[in-house]
Design an enzyme around this catalytic site. Structure first.
Site, short mmCIF file in Angstrom:
data_model
loop_
_atom_site.label_atom_id
_atom_site.label_comp_id
_atom_site.label_asym_id
_atom_site.label_seq_id
_atom_site.Cartn_x
_atom_site.Cartn_y
_atom_site.Cartn_z
N CYS A 122 -0.40 58.89 6.01
CA CYS A 122 -1.45 58.70 5.15
C CYS A 122 -2.22 59.94 4.88
CB CYS A 122 -2.20 57.43 5.18
SG CYS A 122 -3.09 57.36 6.72
N ASN A 125 -5.09 59.50 8.42
CA ASN A 125 -4.44 59.09 9.74
C ASN A 125 -5.50 58.26 10.68
OD1 ASN A 125 -2.75 60.64 12.69
ND2 ASN A 125 -2.30 58.92 11.69
N CYS A 154 -6.56 54.96 9.12
CA CYS A 154 -6.81 53.79 8.61
C CYS A 154 -5.41 53.12 8.37
CB CYS A 154 -7.18 53.56 7.23
SG CYS A 154 -9.19 53.92 7.37
N ARG A 155 -4.60 53.44 7.25
CA ARG A 155 -3.41 52.95 6.73
C ARG A 155 -2.30 53.35 7.84
NH1 ARG A 155 -3.61 55.19 0.80
NH2 ARG A 155 -4.42 56.87 2.24
N SER A 156 -2.15 54.68 8.20
CA SER A 156 -0.88 54.98 9.13
C SER A 156 -0.85 54.62 10.58
CB SER A 156 -0.47 56.48 9.01
OG SER A 156 -1.49 57.32 9.32
N ASP A 210 -5.78 52.56 -0.49
CA ASP A 210 -6.57 53.26 0.60
C ASP A 210 -8.01 52.33 0.76
OD1 ASP A 210 -7.96 54.62 2.20
OD2 ASP A 210 -8.17 56.55 0.97
P1 4NP Z 1 -6.34 56.60 5.61
O1 4NP Z 1 -7.85 56.52 4.94
O2 4NP Z 1 -5.81 57.94 4.76
O3 4NP Z 1 -5.46 55.24 5.23
O4 4NP Z 1 -6.58 56.93 6.93
C1 4NP Z 1 -8.89 57.31 4.65
C2 4NP Z 1 -9.49 57.83 5.86
C3 4NP Z 1 -10.44 58.68 5.63
C4 4NP Z 1 -10.51 59.27 4.34
C5 4NP Z 1 -9.82 58.92 3.50
C6 4NP Z 1 -8.91 57.96 3.48
N1 4NP Z 1 -11.76 60.24 4.04
O5 4NP Z 1 -12.02 60.83 3.28
O6 4NP Z 1 -12.35 60.92 5.20
#
Ligand code: 4NP
Length: 160
Positions: free
Chosen positions: A12, A15, A17-19, A125
């Site tokens: 994702c 790294n 939340c989703r992955s 997201d």
């Molecule tokens: P992820 O979510 O891609 O599912 O881990 C996010 C985590 C952090 C951020 C964006 C999306 N960020 O902008 O810091």
């Protein structure tokens, strides 16, 4: 003959939340089937801002509620990943495009959208939203990853 290892990288943006959610769900499902030993599973982010961090507490809360866990720390995708992993599953089309930009052309056929077997496109997201977004991520990934396992386990001779 020994079964070939199946190497899966979940990707994702951050790294956190989703992955990691996908990593926890996939590991729990395979463990439940007694098949985790055949697999090597990691997750990574296209961005490196959160490198070294544990998964977001909201991701861990959902995983724990469903009897799963993720103990890994965030890291950024690196060039060697494209050689090492058989299946690189991107959480959304933006992640997929970012991967395609840096993936050697000979390895691009190892890149997929995680929701592809379920007929979906993007895992939304959940980072800036509420806890219900994390439950939705769980539900989407739970279905799609079950279908990926069916695909992988149906190919006893490896990639065909
Ligand atoms: P992820 O979510 O891609 O599912 O881990 C996010 C985590 C952090 C951020 C964006 C999306 N960020 O902008 O810091």
């Amino acid at each position: 003959m020994e079964e070939a290892e199946v190497r899966v990288l979940l990707v994702c943006l951050g790294n956190i939340c989703r992955s990691p959610m996908a990593e926890g769900i996939l590991s729990a499902k395979l463990e439940g089937l007694g098949r985790l030993g055949r697999y090597h599973i990691e997750s990574a982010g296209t961005g490196g801002w959160h490198a070294g961090e544990r998964p977001d507490p909201r991701t861990l809360a959902v995983l724990h509620r469903h009897g799963a866990d993720c103990r890994s720390r965030a890291r950024q995708v690196e060039p060697a990943d494209f050689e090492h992993f058989d299946w690189i599953l991107a959480m959304d089309r933006s992640n997929l495009r970012d991967l395609q930009r840096v993936c050697p052309p000979s390895r691009r056929d190892h890149l997929f959208l995680a929701l592809e077997p379920a007929g979906g496109t993007d895992v939304p997201d959940p980072y800036y939203g509420g806890p219900e977004g994390f439950e939705q991520v769980y539900r989407l990934l739970d279905e799609a990853l079950g279908l990926w396992i069916t695909r992988w386990e149906g190919r006893s001779a490896g990639r065909g």
